[in-house]
Design a protein around this motif. Structure first.
Motif, PDB file in Angstrom:
ATOM      1  N   SER A   1       0.817  -1.217   0.000  1.00  9.95           N
ATOM      2  CA  SER A   1       0.000   0.000   0.000  1.00  9.95           C
ATOM      3  C   SER A   1       0.846   1.259   0.000  1.00  9.95           C
ATOM      4  O   SER A   1       0.310   2.349  -0.233  1.00  9.95           O
TER       5      SER A   1
ATOM      6  N   SER B   1      -4.803  -0.109  -9.676  1.00 10.26           N
ATOM      7  CA  SER B   1      -5.088   1.186  -9.057  1.00 10.26           C
ATOM      8  C   SER B   1      -3.978   2.188  -9.317  1.00 10.26           C
ATOM      9  O   SER B   1      -2.839   1.995  -8.893  1.00 10.26           O
TER      10      SER B   1
ATOM     11  N   TRP C   1      -7.920   6.123  -1.645  1.00  6.15           N
ATOM     12  CA  TRP C   1      -7.974   4.937  -0.782  1.00  6.15           C
ATOM     13  C   TRP C   1      -7.608   5.349   0.636  1.00  6.15           C
ATOM     14  O   TRP C   1      -6.740   6.218   0.851  1.00  6.15           O
TER      15      TRP C   1
ATOM     16  N   CYS D   1      -6.013   3.484   3.900  1.00  8.76           N
ATOM     17  CA  CYS D   1      -5.295   2.269   4.288  1.00  8.76           C
ATOM     18  C   CYS D   1      -5.026   2.328   5.789  1.00  8.76           C
ATOM     19  O   CYS D   1      -4.394   3.281   6.263  1.00  8.76           O
TER      20      CYS D   1
ATOM     21  N   ARG E   1     -11.875   1.924  -0.412  1.00 11.81           N
ATOM     22  CA  ARG E   1     -11.954   2.959  -1.437  1.00 11.81           C
ATOM     23  C   ARG E   1     -12.924   4.038  -0.973  1.00 11.81           C
ATOM     24  O   ARG E   1     -14.049   3.744  -0.572  1.00 11.81           O
TER      25      ARG E   1
END
Length: 523
Positions: free
Chosen positions: A354, A453, A482, A484, A522
């Motif tokens: 990520s 993405s 996003w 995370c 998301r």
């Protein structure tokens, strides 16, 4: 997906330690045909490129990081034709191939050093200095692998510098001919179709030309395992600011060939992380040691590292949690119990994939492999032999990959060069392929999400203020966002429920993350 960025920006690179990957001929050592045989598996992970540990001939005093011929292939691994077959097959599958080039030093068996030792035309291709009047080393520089970083050569009545083992003499990049010869190695392999390089100890190409002593580290080695070299700040035997111009010159060699990538191993000093690569100076990218030497779970080591990188806003980092030199992530960040290894492995993979940067995944990381517990008699690593038992060396992360049931867990039909780890018996590729809840299945899902993405591959990263043990950040690119979130502890913690959950691991409830849980959503 955006197509205007170079392929390596936001890519995932799979790091293969060739000797331990897969043995195709039963001699107990992994090889290039073995990598070729497993190329479909590598492709199925969803990575963009492979990085091969050094493939050149070597006497193996440091297992390939002591090169004796830069333009050949280690016979243990195969032939130049085997390497070409692997490159061609990888390209056909859309995978790039990167070589690990060790240009800061050579083996003492390299023809260049033999000539230098004899006082020939390459006599100044290495770093030489006279001993002090009392016969001690020219300065206080210490070798990473123990003792003074100088070895006396009676035939020349001089000492030569070695940052690692005495059989790894330091190449003198201040000599124009030596530098040209080193850069020609890159040009040669680029001409053979190689897509780029990882440069070993790229922070140590240049040394202080006045051979001044290194200053004392005020922490007295407390930030890493207790090698004597860690009592110094390595400001004169490595990490020189002028190294940037040299790395920039190295990058220009690579840039002469379209669509290639060069990254390097950089400073162990946190304040210099990120200073050796940018869009306009230095290499394309690089990774530094803070993420690799961290051993305690918590948000702090991530936040501090990205704060250090923020001093260089144009820098594009490589992000790595483990490699062939570093204890495996599942063990390093776990609580010491086998029950923590799988949750920690998944959590750290979710975090790794990520983050902003080019991601380096070490073989077996996708399986959640723990560190192997070897005896001293089983070790093949000189570091473990020198520092046992305070530091058990690097072989615990270098044991063979477990492919399936049976003899040597499918790695080899012969006696493996390092023993197969009993800890890996239940974590084979075959077993995990059949388990939808496996670390391997989760790795593939993470990589598929990253591949699909722009935000995760290329986007900005903004850290949210969150109480420990929660680490939270946003990734955004264009209109895509996003959130995370990662619980970096073995206890449940509060977390945001914003957005639509795309991927998660561990126990996720409304407003909470369970132990070692992660949620990617998301917005």
């Amino acid at each position: 997906m955006s197509s205007d960025a170079p392929w390596w920006r936001g890519a995932t690179v799979y790091h293969i330690y060739v000797r331990s990957f897969y043995d195709s001929n039963g001699d107990g050592q992994g090889d290039l045909p073995g990598v070729l045989a497993k190329l479909d598996y590598i492709k199925s992970l969803g990575v963009d490129a492979i990085w091969l540990s050094p493939v050149h001939p070597s006497p193996n005093r440091d297992w390939g990081y002591d090169v004796s011929d830069y333009k050949g292939v280690q016979p243990d691994y195969g032939t130049e034709a085997d390497l070409k077959a692997l490159v061609d097959a990888a390209h056909a599958k859309g995978l790039k191939v990167l070589l690990d080039e060790v240009l800061a030093h050579t083996s003492d068996e390299h023809a260049w050093f033999r000539d230098a030792l004899a006082g020939g035309e390459k006599s100044d291709w290495y770093v030489w200095a006279p001993l002090k009047d009392d016969g001690t080393a020219p300065n206080n520089w210490l070798a990473v692998f123990g003792g003074p970083a100088w070895a006396y050569a009676p035939g020349r009545r001089l000492a030569y510098h070695h940052k690692f083992l005495k059989v790894q003499p330091k190449l003198n990049w201040r000599n124009p001919d030596a530098k040209a010869a080193a850069l020609a190695v890159l040009d040669y392999w680029l001409g053979q179709g190689i897509d780029g390089f990882r440069l070993d100890v790229a922070n140590a190409f240049l040394h202080d030309d006045r051979l001044r002593d290194n200053p004392v580290d005020p922490s007295r080695g407390g930030h890493r395992w207790s090698a004597a070299a860690n009592f110094q700040l390595h400001y004169n035997d490595a990490n020189l600011p002028e190294n940037i111009a040299l790395l920039d010159e190295t990058r220009r060699v690579v840039d002469r060939h379209p669509d290639r990538f060069v990254f390097g191993e950089f400073s162990e000093e946190a304040e210099r992380c990120g200073g050796f690569a940018s869009p306009t100076e230095g290499l394309h990218a690089g990774y530094s040691f803070p993420l690799l030497i961290a051993h305690r779970m918590g948000p702090d080591f991530i936040l501090k590292h990205f704060a250090d990188l923020a001093r260089y806003p144009d820098h594009w980092p490589c992000i790595s949690f483990c490699n062939h030199d570093i204890p495996r992530t599942a063990s390093r960040f776990g609580d010491g119990s086998p029950n923590s290894e799988k949750p920690v492995a998944k959590l750290m993979l979710a975090l790794l994939l990520s983050l902003r940067g080019t991601i380096l995944v070490y073989q077996g990381e996708e399986l959640g492999l723990p560190e192997a517990d070897l005896t001293r008699e089983q070790l093949r690593d000189p570091v473990g032999d020198l520092y046992w038992p305070v530091h058990k060396g690097r072989d615990g992360c270098r044991t063979p990959i477990p492919w399936g049931p049976g003899e040597n867990l499918g790695f080899s039909t012969g006696q493996p060069w390092l023993p197969v780890a009993p800890e890996h018996e239940g974590l084979t590729v075959a077993a995990q392929e059949a388990d939808p809840d496996s670390t391997l299945a989760f790795s593939r899902a993470l990589l598929a999400a990253r591949q699909g993405s722009d935000a995760l591959r290329l986007g900005d990263i903004v850290f949210r203020e969150s109480p420990a043990p929660l680490l939270a950040f946003e990734r955004s690119h264009g209109g895509e966002r996003w959130l995370c979130q990662f619980n970096m502890s073995g206890e449940a913690t509060a977390a945001s429920s914003e957005g639509e959950t795309v991927l998660a691991t561990g126990e996720i409830t409304e407003g909470r993350l369970g132990p070692y849980a992660a949620r990617l959503s998301r917005l």
